[in-house]
Write a protein that holds these residues in place. Structure first.
Motif, PDB file in Angstrom:
ATOM      1  N   LEU A   1      41.049  31.865  34.900  1.00  9.37           N
ATOM      2  CA  LEU A   1      41.397  31.827  33.922  1.00  9.37           C
ATOM      3  C   LEU A   1      42.868  31.538  34.056  1.00  9.37           C
ATOM      4  O   LEU A   1      43.911  31.186  33.602  1.00  9.37           O
ATOM      5  N   ALA A  52      38.854  38.969  32.097  1.00 16.51           N
ATOM      6  CA  ALA A  52      37.629  37.947  32.690  1.00 16.51           C
ATOM      7  C   ALA A  52      36.531  38.786  32.807  1.00 16.51           C
ATOM      8  O   ALA A  52      35.778  38.477  32.852  1.00 16.51           O
ATOM      9  N   HIS A  53      36.557  40.006  33.524  1.00 16.27           N
ATOM     10  CA  HIS A  53      35.297  40.844  33.096  1.00 16.27           C
ATOM     11  C   HIS A  53      34.620  40.571  31.787  1.00 16.27           C
ATOM     12  O   HIS A  53      33.107  40.859  31.821  1.00 16.27           O
ATOM     13  N   VAL A  72      48.502  41.629  35.770  1.00 18.37           N
ATOM     14  CA  VAL A  72      46.947  41.205  36.525  1.00 18.37           C
ATOM     15  C   VAL A  72      45.275  41.835  36.273  1.00 18.37           C
ATOM     16  O   VAL A  72      44.975  41.062  36.403  1.00 18.37           O
ATOM     17  N   LEU A  88      38.159  35.473  36.863  1.00 20.59           N
ATOM     18  CA  LEU A  88      39.557  35.535  37.152  1.00 20.59           C
ATOM     19  C   LEU A  88      39.994  34.034  37.110  1.00 20.59           C
ATOM     20  O   LEU A  88      41.539  33.620  36.711  1.00 20.59           O
ATOM     21  N   LEU A 136      44.036  40.792  33.099  1.00 21.14           N
ATOM     22  CA  LEU A 136      43.584  39.775  33.189  1.00 21.14           C
ATOM     23  C   LEU A 136      42.076  39.515  33.436  1.00 21.14           C
ATOM     24  O   LEU A 136      41.390  39.209  33.505  1.00 21.14           O
ATOM     25  N   ILE A 137      42.342  41.186  34.765  1.00 20.67           N
ATOM     26  CA  ILE A 137      41.184  41.050  35.601  1.00 20.67           C
ATOM     27  C   ILE A 137      40.080  41.760  34.044  1.00 20.67           C
ATOM     28  O   ILE A 137      38.960  42.047  34.590  1.00 20.67           O
ATOM     29  N   ARG A 138      41.002  42.549  33.818  1.00 21.35           N
ATOM     30  CA  ARG A 138      39.703  43.525  32.164  1.00 21.35           C
ATOM     31  C   ARG A 138      39.467  42.037  31.606  1.00 21.35           C
ATOM     32  O   ARG A 138      37.890  41.994  31.166  1.00 21.35           O
TER      33      ARG A 138
END
Length: 77
Positions: free
Chosen positions: A75, A65-66, A58, A72, A61-63
């Motif tokens: 995605l 999305a940023h 996760v 997030l 995924l957060i990075r």
């Protein structure tokens, strides 16, 4: 002792998430290399995530999305 293989539905969802990441990356006009640099991963890892062959955490995924400036949830929907 080897772990049990993942169910097909998990692999399908992983590929769907990869498709969402690829779509967001191409919409942002970024190469895999450029995205990799922004999230401090290598290009091969970005490729594996997009192909659905890599189980990513996760935090990655957060990075991602940023770096793509998308929620997030977009995605992983």
């Amino acid at each position: 002792m080897p772990s049990d293989p993942l169910p097909e539905w998990v692999l399908t969802r992983r590929r769907e998430i990869g498709d969402h990441i690829r779509a967001a990356r191409t919409a942002a006009k970024l190469s895999q290399e450029q995205l990799a640099e922004r999230v401090d991963l290598d290009r091969k890892t970005i490729n594996r995530i997009e192909q659905g062959t890599h189980s990513t955490g996760v935090d990655h995924l957060i990075r991602i999305a940023h770096a793509l400036d998308v929620p997030l949830a977009d995605l992983v929907r």
